[in-house]
Design a protein around this motif. Structure first.
Motif, PDB file in Angstrom:
ATOM      1  N   LYS A   1       0.814  -1.326  -0.050  1.00  0.00           N
ATOM      2  CA  LYS A   1       0.190  -0.018  -0.137  1.00  0.00           C
ATOM      3  C   LYS A   1       0.622   1.350   0.098  1.00  0.00           C
ATOM      4  O   LYS A   1       0.505   2.501  -0.490  1.00  0.00           O
ATOM      5  N   GLU A   2       2.072   1.109   0.826  1.00  0.00           N
ATOM      6  CA  GLU A   2       2.949   2.355   0.706  1.00  0.00           C
ATOM      7  C   GLU A   2       4.379   2.067   1.197  1.00  0.00           C
ATOM      8  O   GLU A   2       4.414   1.089   2.059  1.00  0.00           O
ATOM      9  N   ILE A   3       5.257   2.832   0.366  1.00  0.00           N
ATOM     10  CA  ILE A   3       6.466   2.771   0.916  1.00  0.00           C
ATOM     11  C   ILE A   3       6.909   4.233   1.167  1.00  0.00           C
ATOM     12  O   ILE A   3       6.995   4.958   0.362  1.00  0.00           O
ATOM     13  N   ASN A   4       7.249   4.735   2.324  1.00  0.00           N
ATOM     14  CA  ASN A   4       7.446   5.866   2.876  1.00  0.00           C
ATOM     15  C   ASN A   4       8.799   6.074   3.266  1.00  0.00           C
ATOM     16  O   ASN A   4       9.278   5.759   4.501  1.00  0.00           O
ATOM     17  N   PHE A   5       9.730   6.839   2.698  1.00  0.00           N
ATOM     18  CA  PHE A   5      11.099   7.041   2.991  1.00  0.00           C
ATOM     19  C   PHE A   5      11.234   7.931   3.955  1.00  0.00           C
ATOM     20  O   PHE A   5      12.056   7.705   4.938  1.00  0.00           O
ATOM     21  N   ALA A   6      10.562   9.141   4.266  1.00  0.00           N
ATOM     22  CA  ALA A   6      10.594   9.806   5.050  1.00  0.00           C
ATOM     23  C   ALA A   6      10.291   9.314   6.644  1.00  0.00           C
ATOM     24  O   ALA A   6      11.103   9.506   7.573  1.00  0.00           O
ATOM     25  N   ASP A   7       9.178   8.640   6.597  1.00  0.00           N
ATOM     26  CA  ASP A   7       8.836   7.808   7.704  1.00  0.00           C
ATOM     27  C   ASP A   7       9.452   6.635   8.163  1.00  0.00           C
ATOM     28  O   ASP A   7       9.538   5.933   9.222  1.00  0.00           O
TER      29      ASP A   7
ATOM     30  N   ILE B   1       4.746 -11.098  -1.015  1.00  0.00           N
ATOM     31  CA  ILE B   1       5.650 -11.979  -0.929  1.00  0.00           C
ATOM     32  C   ILE B   1       6.994 -11.376  -0.264  1.00  0.00           C
ATOM     33  O   ILE B   1       7.248 -10.056  -0.881  1.00  0.00           O
ATOM     34  N   THR B   2       7.661 -11.834   0.567  1.00  0.00           N
ATOM     35  CA  THR B   2       8.757 -11.192   1.326  1.00  0.00           C
ATOM     36  C   THR B   2       9.719 -10.716   0.447  1.00  0.00           C
ATOM     37  O   THR B   2      10.151  -9.621   0.453  1.00  0.00           O
ATOM     38  N   GLY B   3      10.522 -11.535  -0.374  1.00  0.00           N
ATOM     39  CA  GLY B   3      11.345 -11.070  -1.513  1.00  0.00           C
ATOM     40  C   GLY B   3      10.884  -9.700  -2.227  1.00  0.00           C
ATOM     41  O   GLY B   3      11.892  -9.083  -2.758  1.00  0.00           O
ATOM     42  N   GLN B   4       9.597  -9.678  -2.785  1.00  0.00           N
ATOM     43  CA  GLN B   4       9.106  -8.790  -3.376  1.00  0.00           C
ATOM     44  C   GLN B   4       9.139  -7.609  -2.542  1.00  0.00           C
ATOM     45  O   GLN B   4       9.485  -6.361  -3.366  1.00  0.00           O
ATOM     46  N   LEU B   5       8.809  -7.559  -1.441  1.00  0.00           N
ATOM     47  CA  LEU B   5       8.772  -6.268  -0.631  1.00  0.00           C
ATOM     48  C   LEU B   5      10.373  -5.903  -0.503  1.00  0.00           C
ATOM     49  O   LEU B   5      10.416  -4.501  -0.636  1.00  0.00           O
ATOM     50  N   GLN B   6      11.238  -6.831  -0.409  1.00  0.00           N
ATOM     51  CA  GLN B   6      12.687  -6.275   0.003  1.00  0.00           C
ATOM     52  C   GLN B   6      13.164  -5.671  -1.276  1.00  0.00           C
ATOM     53  O   GLN B   6      13.721  -4.652  -1.110  1.00  0.00           O
ATOM     54  N   ALA B   7      12.758  -6.305  -2.451  1.00  0.00           N
ATOM     55  CA  ALA B   7      13.171  -5.449  -3.741  1.00  0.00           C
ATOM     56  C   ALA B   7      12.448  -4.005  -3.941  1.00  0.00           C
ATOM     57  O   ALA B   7      13.332  -3.069  -4.333  1.00  0.00           O
ATOM     58  N   LYS B   8      11.495  -3.880  -3.517  1.00  0.00           N
ATOM     59  CA  LYS B   8      10.629  -2.812  -3.614  1.00  0.00           C
ATOM     60  C   LYS B   8      11.243  -1.729  -2.719  1.00  0.00           C
ATOM     61  O   LYS B   8      11.582  -0.490  -3.077  1.00  0.00           O
ATOM     62  N   VAL B   9      11.417  -1.830  -1.442  1.00  0.00           N
ATOM     63  CA  VAL B   9      12.081  -0.904  -0.653  1.00  0.00           C
ATOM     64  C   VAL B   9      13.553  -0.522  -0.957  1.00  0.00           C
ATOM     65  O   VAL B   9      13.930   0.411  -0.770  1.00  0.00           O
ATOM     66  N   ARG B  10      14.093  -1.780  -1.522  1.00  0.00           N
ATOM     67  CA  ARG B  10      15.721  -1.336  -1.899  1.00  0.00           C
ATOM     68  C   ARG B  10      15.572  -0.260  -3.023  1.00  0.00           C
ATOM     69  O   ARG B  10      16.505   0.387  -3.049  1.00  0.00           O
ATOM     70  N   GLU B  11      14.452  -0.302  -3.719  1.00  0.00           N
ATOM     71  CA  GLU B  11      14.639   0.682  -4.896  1.00  0.00           C
ATOM     72  C   GLU B  11      14.564   2.122  -4.444  1.00  0.00           C
ATOM     73  O   GLU B  11      15.121   2.955  -5.140  1.00  0.00           O
TER      74      GLU B  11
ATOM     75  N   LEU C   1      16.033   2.002   0.686  1.00  0.00           N
ATOM     76  CA  LEU C   1      15.457   1.242   2.028  1.00  0.00           C
ATOM     77  C   LEU C   1      15.845  -0.268   2.360  1.00  0.00           C
ATOM     78  O   LEU C   1      15.925  -0.769   1.486  1.00  0.00           O
ATOM     79  N   PHE C   2      15.775  -0.604   3.524  1.00  0.00           N
ATOM     80  CA  PHE C   2      16.169  -1.951   3.713  1.00  0.00           C
ATOM     81  C   PHE C   2      15.078  -2.737   4.836  1.00  0.00           C
ATOM     82  O   PHE C   2      14.870  -2.289   5.901  1.00  0.00           O
ATOM     83  N   TYR C   3      14.650  -3.807   4.592  1.00  0.00           N
ATOM     84  CA  TYR C   3      13.819  -4.774   5.438  1.00  0.00           C
ATOM     85  C   TYR C   3      14.763  -5.923   5.387  1.00  0.00           C
ATOM     86  O   TYR C   3      14.545  -6.857   4.859  1.00  0.00           O
ATOM     87  N   PRO C   4      15.291  -6.154   6.613  1.00  0.00           N
ATOM     88  CA  PRO C   4      16.237  -7.060   6.822  1.00  0.00           C
ATOM     89  C   PRO C   4      15.668  -8.417   7.025  1.00  0.00           C
ATOM     90  O   PRO C   4      16.465  -9.430   6.467  1.00  0.00           O
ATOM     91  N   PRO C   5      14.513  -8.829   7.790  1.00  0.00           N
ATOM     92  CA  PRO C   5      14.376 -10.363   7.831  1.00  0.00           C
ATOM     93  C   PRO C   5      14.408 -11.062   6.629  1.00  0.00           C
ATOM     94  O   PRO C   5      13.764 -10.430   5.587  1.00  0.00           O
ATOM     95  N   ASP C   6      15.241 -12.043   6.626  1.00  0.00           N
ATOM     96  CA  ASP C   6      15.273 -13.000   5.151  1.00  0.00           C
ATOM     97  C   ASP C   6      15.294 -14.338   5.410  1.00  0.00           C
ATOM     98  O   ASP C   6      16.361 -15.139   5.309  1.00  0.00           O
TER      99      ASP C   6
ATOM    100  N   PRO D   1      17.698   2.311   6.645  1.00  0.00           N
ATOM    101  CA  PRO D   1      18.529   2.651   5.750  1.00  0.00           C
ATOM    102  C   PRO D   1      19.217   1.654   5.055  1.00  0.00           C
ATOM    103  O   PRO D   1      19.839   0.603   5.672  1.00  0.00           O
ATOM    104  N   LEU D   2      19.245   1.440   3.848  1.00  0.00           N
ATOM    105  CA  LEU D   2      20.009   0.433   3.168  1.00  0.00           C
ATOM    106  C   LEU D   2      21.518   0.527   3.173  1.00  0.00           C
ATOM    107  O   LEU D   2      22.027   1.677   2.732  1.00  0.00           O
TER     108      LEU D   2
END
Length: 457
Positions: free
Chosen positions: A94-100, A110-120, A123-128, A211-212
């Motif tokens: 629904k949302e990826i917010n850099f400022a917040d 899917i976890t890997g898809q979220l990781q790829a989207k935030v990486r763009e 940003l970084f979602y660590p659980p893997d 932060p990535l």
């Protein structure tokens, strides 16, 4: 009128199915047990989930929520039939917010898809979790999933700052939010993360992002014995390093990879160590140079360093293939995600070797050496065909879990209890703890409709 027809009237034809193929597809996960539900509901909104649970609570009909079906303990097997509630279609980011520094997602993402989207967005979602390209965020929430990066960054629970949960009576609870610190009452988020779908159905998640890290480096080393490899782990910590990941693997795991055409190059040796560092480029480069010297002094049989992301991933490809390589042996892989105090790593490996000799089953050990979460895999021939083999496996697991508990460890670090470890739940908990679990269940789900048949029954 059938249950399926009643649900079609309540929710709509397009989200309800009761054909044989769909029932079978939603009858289990990656564990061997299956049970067909009576009907499958493919929810598309929290309103549909709320209506379903209100209806099911009034009628005392079992509802077992499921995500992508990639669990390892039968957690989403609809053991009492009823409704399999698939959240796979609730898959919007629904949302990826850099400022917040937050992401707001639905449970089917899917976890890997979220990781790829935030990486763009740097940003970084660590659980893997190892199944990150297949498993869903909702499933990660249900089991409090981890992965190799838990050592430095923690598990799923540490990144959940807001939840929308539909309770058994259909009420919608919203707790937490998009702030990174919150002490407004009890930690309700922590109550639901890891609850294996037995206290409510999560329909929206707000995740804390980091932060990535701009740089990464990977060290791959092999040794003649697991004892030397485990001792090297302790040397790494004693020298002040905090890797993002620190993985270990034994000789059976490596031999399986050597015989698996899908596995990447396997270095020589009987034990493997994989270490990741991340951070600023200058810092990572300096730390990796020191780490390489430390490991080189332990007389490794192979040593390789990667400092470019694609090269790091090539070294990690071997680790990510271990489970598939073990399955390729043709034996049934019974994965036990036990956790022991880190000082017990060598003891655990030696115990597994003795247990293998006594039981006659090969045992493969690999996993997260940095936090003591080792996957002990009993490899059994004819497990699904012969009851005597299953009984023998149970006896071996009795020994394994008894020893782990005696060392102050736990019987699951990532996968949960589900059906696979239901038998050992009483031994792994105290009377007071079990009664508190039951009291919470009675309060939130008095009719026991949410994922019944698991360890609280």
């Amino acid at each position: 009128m059938s249950l399926a027809d009643e649900l079609r009237q309540l929710l709509g034809n397009e989200v309800v199915a009761d054909d044989a193929d769909t029932l079978a597809e939603n009858s289990g996960d990656k564990w061997f047990a299956h049970q067909d539900p009576d009907v499958v509901v493919f929810a598309q909104s929290n309103a549909q989930v709320s209506s379903l649970l209100r209806f099911a609570s009034e009628r005392k009909i079992a509802v077992t929520a499921r995500g992508a079906g990639y669990g390892y303990v039968g957690g989403c097997v609809p053991a009492r039939g009823g409704v399999a509630l698939s959240l796979a279609r609730m898959n919007r980011i629904k949302e990826i917010n850099f400022a917040d520094a937050v992401a707001i997602v639905e449970p089917g993402v899917i976890t890997g898809q979220l990781q790829a989207k935030v990486r763009e967005q740097k940003l970084f979602y660590p659980p893997d979790p190892s199944s990150l390209h297949d498993c869903s965020i909702g499933g990660n929430i249900a089991t409090n999933a981890g992965g190799p990066r838990c050592l430095k960054y923690g598990v799923t629970r540490h990144y959940v700052i807001g939840l929308e949960v539909v309770l058994a009576n259909g009420a919608i609870l919203r707790t937490g939010g998009r702030v990174h610190k919150n002490k407004t009452g009890f930690d309700l988020i922590g109550l639901f993360v890891g609850s294996e779908g037995m206290l409510g159905v999560v329909t929206e998640i707000t995740l804390r992002l980091l932060p990535l890290p701009p740089a990464r480096a990977t060290l791959s080393a092999s040794f003649a014995t697991m004892a030397v490899s485990a001792a090297t782990v302790q040397n790494i910590f004693a020298s002040g390093f905090l890797p993002s990941s620190l993985e270990i693997a034994d000789h059976f795991t490596l031999d399986a990879a050597r015989h698996d055409s899908g596995a990447s190059h396997v270095p020589a040796g009987n034990a493997h160590l994989l270490v990741d560092l991340d951070g600023q480029e200058e810092t990572v480069r300096a730390e990796m140079n020191k780490l390489r010297d430390l490991v080189a002094n332990r007389n490794p049989t192979a040593l390789e360093i990667a400092t470019i992301e694609t090269d790091c991933e090539q070294l990690w490809a071997l680790r990510r293939q271990f489970s598939n390589s073990l399955r390729a042996t043709g034996l049934t892989k019974l994965n036990q995600d036990i956790v022991v105090p880190r000082s017990r790593l060598v003891d655990l490996i030696e115990f597994a070797e003795r247990l293998s000799a006594r039981s006659g089953f090969p045992i493969a050990c690999f996993g997260h050496a940095g936090d003591g979460n080792i996957h002990v895999n009993i490899m059994a021939d004819r497990y699904n065909r012969e009851a005597s083999v299953r009984e023998k496996v149970e006896r071996a697991l009795d020994e394994l879990f008894a020893q782990v508990l005696a060392w102050g460890g736990v019987i699951t670090g990532e996968h949960g209890i589900g059906l696979a470890k239901k038998r050992w739940w009483p031994e792994a908990t105290s009377d007071v703890s079990r009664e508190l679990h039951h009291a919470l269940k009675r309060t939130l789900d008095p009719n026991n409709i949410l994922n019944p048949g698991k360890f609280l029954d």
